[in-house]
Design a protein around this motif. Structure first.
Motif, mmCIF file in Angstrom:
data_model
loop_
_atom_site.group_PDB
_atom_site.id
_atom_site.type_symbol
_atom_site.label_atom_id
_atom_site.label_comp_id
_atom_site.label_asym_id
_atom_site.label_seq_id
_atom_site.Cartn_x
_atom_site.Cartn_y
_atom_site.Cartn_z
ATOM 1 N N ARG A 1 -4.591 3.758 8.154
ATOM 2 C CA ARG A 1 -4.800 3.904 6.714
ATOM 3 C C ARG A 1 -6.291 4.013 6.400
ATOM 4 O O ARG A 1 -6.711 4.871 5.615
ATOM 5 C CB ARG A 1 -4.172 2.720 5.982
ATOM 6 C CG ARG A 1 -4.379 2.756 4.466
ATOM 7 C CD ARG A 1 -3.627 1.640 3.777
ATOM 8 N NE ARG A 1 -3.990 1.550 2.372
ATOM 9 C CZ ARG A 1 -3.471 2.307 1.409
ATOM 10 N NH1 ARG A 1 -2.582 3.237 1.704
ATOM 11 N NH2 ARG A 1 -3.844 2.157 0.152
ATOM 12 N N LEU A 2 -7.085 3.161 7.026
ATOM 13 C CA LEU A 2 -8.532 3.179 6.758
ATOM 14 C C LEU A 2 -9.158 4.493 7.200
ATOM 15 O O LEU A 2 -9.999 5.064 6.499
ATOM 16 C CB LEU A 2 -9.199 1.991 7.467
ATOM 17 C CG LEU A 2 -8.746 0.601 6.997
ATOM 18 C CD1 LEU A 2 -9.397 -0.478 7.844
ATOM 19 C CD2 LEU A 2 -9.076 0.389 5.516
ATOM 20 N N LYS A 3 -8.758 4.991 8.373
ATOM 21 C CA LYS A 3 -9.323 6.248 8.865
ATOM 22 C C LYS A 3 -8.879 7.421 7.996
ATOM 23 O O LYS A 3 -9.669 8.338 7.712
ATOM 24 C CB LYS A 3 -8.919 6.481 10.317
ATOM 25 C CG LYS A 3 -9.566 7.711 10.939
ATOM 26 C CD LYS A 3 -9.383 7.753 12.430
ATOM 27 C CE LYS A 3 -10.022 8.994 13.033
ATOM 28 N NZ LYS A 3 -11.447 9.131 12.711
ATOM 29 N N SER A 4 -7.632 7.395 7.553
ATOM 30 C CA SER A 4 -7.135 8.470 6.697
ATOM 31 C C SER A 4 -7.868 8.508 5.360
ATOM 32 O O SER A 4 -8.107 9.579 4.803
ATOM 33 C CB SER A 4 -5.630 8.305 6.461
ATOM 34 O OG SER A 4 -4.911 8.409 7.667
ATOM 35 N N LEU A 5 -8.245 7.325 4.845
ATOM 36 C CA LEU A 5 -8.997 7.274 3.591
ATOM 37 C C LEU A 5 -10.374 7.904 3.750
ATOM 38 O O LEU A 5 -10.874 8.562 2.842
ATOM 39 C CB LEU A 5 -9.136 5.819 3.124
ATOM 40 C CG LEU A 5 -7.881 5.171 2.536
ATOM 41 C CD1 LEU A 5 -8.106 3.688 2.315
ATOM 42 C CD2 LEU A 5 -7.485 5.866 1.235
ATOM 43 N N VAL A 6 -10.980 7.706 4.910
ATOM 44 C CA VAL A 6 -12.312 8.274 5.159
ATOM 45 C C VAL A 6 -12.224 9.771 5.411
ATOM 46 O O VAL A 6 -12.975 10.563 4.827
ATOM 47 C CB VAL A 6 -12.978 7.560 6.346
ATOM 48 C CG1 VAL A 6 -14.290 8.258 6.719
ATOM 49 C CG2 VAL A 6 -13.231 6.093 6.017
ATOM 50 N N ASP A 7 -11.291 10.197 6.292
ATOM 51 C CA ASP A 7 -11.199 11.607 6.702
ATOM 52 C C ASP A 7 -10.371 12.448 5.746
ATOM 53 O O ASP A 7 -10.384 13.676 5.847
ATOM 54 C CB ASP A 7 -10.591 11.710 8.103
ATOM 55 C CG ASP A 7 -11.461 11.044 9.158
ATOM 56 O OD1 ASP A 7 -12.665 10.852 8.899
ATOM 57 O OD2 ASP A 7 -10.928 10.726 10.238
ATOM 58 N N ARG B 1 -2.506 16.008 4.745
ATOM 59 C CA ARG B 1 -3.812 15.717 4.143
ATOM 60 C C ARG B 1 -3.586 14.779 2.959
ATOM 61 O O ARG B 1 -2.651 14.969 2.167
ATOM 62 C CB ARG B 1 -4.491 17.009 3.684
ATOM 63 C CG ARG B 1 -4.877 17.927 4.826
ATOM 64 C CD ARG B 1 -5.442 19.232 4.341
ATOM 65 N NE ARG B 1 -4.471 19.985 3.562
ATOM 66 C CZ ARG B 1 -4.548 21.300 3.356
ATOM 67 N NH1 ARG B 1 -5.545 21.992 3.872
ATOM 68 N NH2 ARG B 1 -3.635 21.928 2.632
ATOM 69 N N LEU B 2 -4.438 13.779 2.843
ATOM 70 C CA LEU B 2 -4.257 12.751 1.826
ATOM 71 C C LEU B 2 -4.478 13.327 0.432
ATOM 72 O O LEU B 2 -5.513 13.931 0.142
ATOM 73 C CB LEU B 2 -5.238 11.601 2.077
ATOM 74 C CG LEU B 2 -5.153 10.423 1.108
ATOM 75 C CD1 LEU B 2 -3.800 9.733 1.232
ATOM 76 C CD2 LEU B 2 -6.282 9.437 1.376
ATOM 77 N N LEU B 3 -3.502 13.120 -0.447
ATOM 78 C CA LEU B 3 -3.642 13.499 -1.849
ATOM 79 C C LEU B 3 -4.097 12.316 -2.692
ATOM 80 O O LEU B 3 -5.089 12.391 -3.405
ATOM 81 C CB LEU B 3 -2.308 14.040 -2.376
ATOM 82 C CG LEU B 3 -1.809 15.348 -1.755
ATOM 83 C CD1 LEU B 3 -0.437 15.709 -2.334
ATOM 84 C CD2 LEU B 3 -2.807 16.475 -2.001
ATOM 85 N N ARG B 4 -3.362 11.206 -2.609
ATOM 86 C CA ARG B 4 -3.726 10.021 -3.373
ATOM 87 C C ARG B 4 -3.305 8.773 -2.604
ATOM 88 O O ARG B 4 -2.312 8.784 -1.881
ATOM 89 C CB ARG B 4 -3.055 10.005 -4.753
ATOM 90 C CG ARG B 4 -3.581 11.045 -5.719
ATOM 91 C CD ARG B 4 -5.022 10.740 -6.117
ATOM 92 N NE ARG B 4 -5.526 11.733 -7.038
ATOM 93 C CZ ARG B 4 -6.117 12.872 -6.683
ATOM 94 N NH1 ARG B 4 -6.231 13.160 -5.401
ATOM 95 N NH2 ARG B 4 -6.579 13.691 -7.597
ATOM 96 N N SER B 5 -4.057 7.701 -2.780
ATOM 97 C CA SER B 5 -3.757 6.442 -2.112
ATOM 98 C C SER B 5 -4.009 5.297 -3.077
ATOM 99 O O SER B 5 -4.925 5.352 -3.906
ATOM 100 C CB SER B 5 -4.634 6.278 -0.864
ATOM 101 O OG SER B 5 -4.374 5.062 -0.214
ATOM 102 N N SER B 6 -3.203 4.260 -2.954
ATOM 103 C CA SER B 6 -3.359 3.084 -3.813
ATOM 104 C C SER B 6 -4.412 2.140 -3.230
ATOM 105 O O SER B 6 -4.935 2.352 -2.131
ATOM 106 C CB SER B 6 -2.032 2.342 -3.910
ATOM 107 O OG SER B 6 -1.731 1.703 -2.669
ATOM 108 N N SER C 1 0.837 -1.197 0.000
ATOM 109 C CA SER C 1 0.000 0.000 0.000
ATOM 110 C C SER C 1 0.875 1.251 0.000
ATOM 111 O O SER C 1 1.858 1.337 0.735
ATOM 112 C CB SER C 1 -0.904 0.022 1.234
ATOM 113 O OG SER C 1 -1.782 -1.090 1.233
ATOM 114 N N VAL C 2 0.491 2.233 -0.812
ATOM 115 C CA VAL C 2 1.233 3.483 -0.962
ATOM 116 C C VAL C 2 0.257 4.652 -0.780
ATOM 117 O O VAL C 2 -0.899 4.571 -1.211
ATOM 118 C CB VAL C 2 1.900 3.570 -2.348
ATOM 119 C CG1 VAL C 2 2.513 4.946 -2.593
ATOM 120 C CG2 VAL C 2 2.959 2.477 -2.500
ATOM 121 N N ALA C 3 0.712 5.715 -0.152
ATOM 122 C CA ALA C 3 -0.094 6.926 -0.022
ATOM 123 C C ALA C 3 0.818 8.142 -0.150
ATOM 124 O O ALA C 3 2.002 8.089 0.191
ATOM 125 C CB ALA C 3 -0.831 6.966 1.317
#
Length: 413
Positions: free
Chosen positions: A43-49, A28-33, A19-21
């Motif tokens: 990782r899961l919480k960061s994808l949601v928030d 703040r998350l820009l892109r995630s694989s 997994s890459v982010a």
């Protein structure tokens, strides 16, 4: 263009089978694989928030990731638990662009690390170009904000139109039903050659980090080497606590960004106003709160809670000719020791109560009366006379403010 970043992230993740982010500089998350079976709760919480949770962000700042020049492992603790990640800071020569994260249980191989290095170079090139475009937009935004808070009516309207022309980047601000202004100033001090950041970069990074939890497009900034003007849009009329919280979060983010500069930062927060064209009023309030904060040695003050201090600060001029002051305020008060002035200040703050003041200062009441008498004899003032008491109290308050080229008068050490 954004699809290009996603394709680069997906390509690296497929090559690594991990997994890459990619986050921006404010985490703040820009892109995630896609996941590869190595995902954790973070990782899961960061994808949601779409951002790193605050406790984890604080932990990463304590690790110093924002100052890293080389990749390293970011590990959690018992209190802030998450899977260890290989962290690559993404930078230009002058600016932190973001972070590349790869979950790593310690089994990354040299070829995989080489792939990550190559990927990081591509991400830096991409984010660097995006940063150049963002800087151009920031310059336009800067000019618009300054027009809104500094200009006459026609200039403020022109500033509002300039902001409206920025489109989606300020949609939340343009649709706000209330706006407020916070001013962040840096006290002047000699520059420290050991600092990694210029004052302007420090303010930009710290202020943006402090605003990271706000909705995108809900604020605009004007920043130079001495101060930042923060124009904030609200989707509902904020409470005094809501507005003050913005200042507190900015202050906390500045501390995390660069502790060696953060002690110079002072923040004044203005109250909410109903329209963008009224932002000048909130800015003026923020300047008054900033003045009180500087005088009282506080890092953050909000206009709505200034009380009597705000009234005194509003009355005091920015410039005052010491030669024009009559005695005893020109010289005699300034000849008093700091200890004597502190005693008089405590006496006046306690409403002229000798009993309360003696207890607070751990003095015998007769000693207090003796010292009060010495002060009156030296200055020719009577603390039993209302006009003299008012004048002395104002003078003692004013000495904490920077007034005039000579500065405000103060006691000798």
């Amino acid at each position: 263009m954004e699809d290009d970043l996603q394709r680069m992230v997906d390509s690296l993740a497929l090559t690594l089978q991990r997994s890459v982010a990619v986050d921006d500089a404010q985490l703040r998350l820009l892109r995630s694989s896609a996941h590869f079976g190595d995902e954790d709760d973070l990782r899961l919480k960061s994808l949601v928030d779409r951002r790193v949770p605050e406790p984890v962000a604080a932990h990463l700042h304590r690790l110093g990731v924002a100052t890293w020049r080389e990749p390293g492992h970011g590990a959690g603790t018992e209190e802030v638990a998450f899977a260890t990640r290989w962290c690559v800071p993404l930078r230009t020569r002058y600016e932190l662009l973001g972070f590349l994260w790869v979950i790593d249980d310690g089994t990354l191989t040299p070829p995989q690390l080489a792939e990550i290095r190559d990927g990081a170079t591509r991400f830096e090139d991409y984010l660097g170009r995006e940063a150049e475009r963002r800087h151009a937009a920031d310059r336009r935004q800067d000019a618009a904000v300054r027009q809104l808070v500094h200009g006459i009516a026609d200039e403020r309207r022109a500033g509002a139109e300039r902001l409206r022309g920025e489109g989606a980047s300020v949609t939340g601000l343009m649709q706000a039903i209330a706006v407020s202004v916070a001013t962040v100033a840096l006290r002047p001090e000699p520059s420290d050659p050991g600092l990694d950041l210029s004052p302007r970069a420090f303010l930009s990074r710290g202020v943006r980090a402090g605003l990271a939890t706000r909705p995108p497009g809900s604020y605009a900034l004007a920043i130079d080497d001495t101060e930042a003007i923060v124009l904030i849009g609200w989707s509902a009329v904020p409470t005094a606590a809501d507005v003050e919280t913005v200042g507190t979060r900015i202050r906390d983010a500045l501390v995390r960004t660069e502790p060696l500069l953060s002690h110079r930062a002072v923040i004044g927060v203005g109250g909410p106003v109903p329209a963008l064209l009224d932002a000048r009023d909130s800015w003026r309030q923020s300047r008054l709160a900033l003045r009180v904060a500087s005088a009282e040695g506080e890092p953050v003050r909000s206009w709505s809670t200034l009380g009597a201090s705000g009234y005194v600060a509003a009355l005091l001029p920015d410039t005052l000719d010491p030669v024009a002051l009559p005695e005893p305020f020109a010289t005699l008060l300034g000849e008093q020791s700091a200890e004597a002035l502190d005693l008089i200040a405590a006496y006046l703050e306690n409403g002229g109560s000798a009993a309360v003041t003696a207890t607070a200062l751990n003095l015998h009441r007769s000693t207090l009366y003796l010292r009060l008498g010495r002060f009156e004899q030296a200055t020719g003032l009577s603390l039993d006379r209302g006009a003299d008491r008012l004048a002395v109290h104002l003078w003692l308050t004013a000495r904490h403010y920077r007034i005039g080229a000579e500065g405000s008068a103060g006691g000798r050490e």
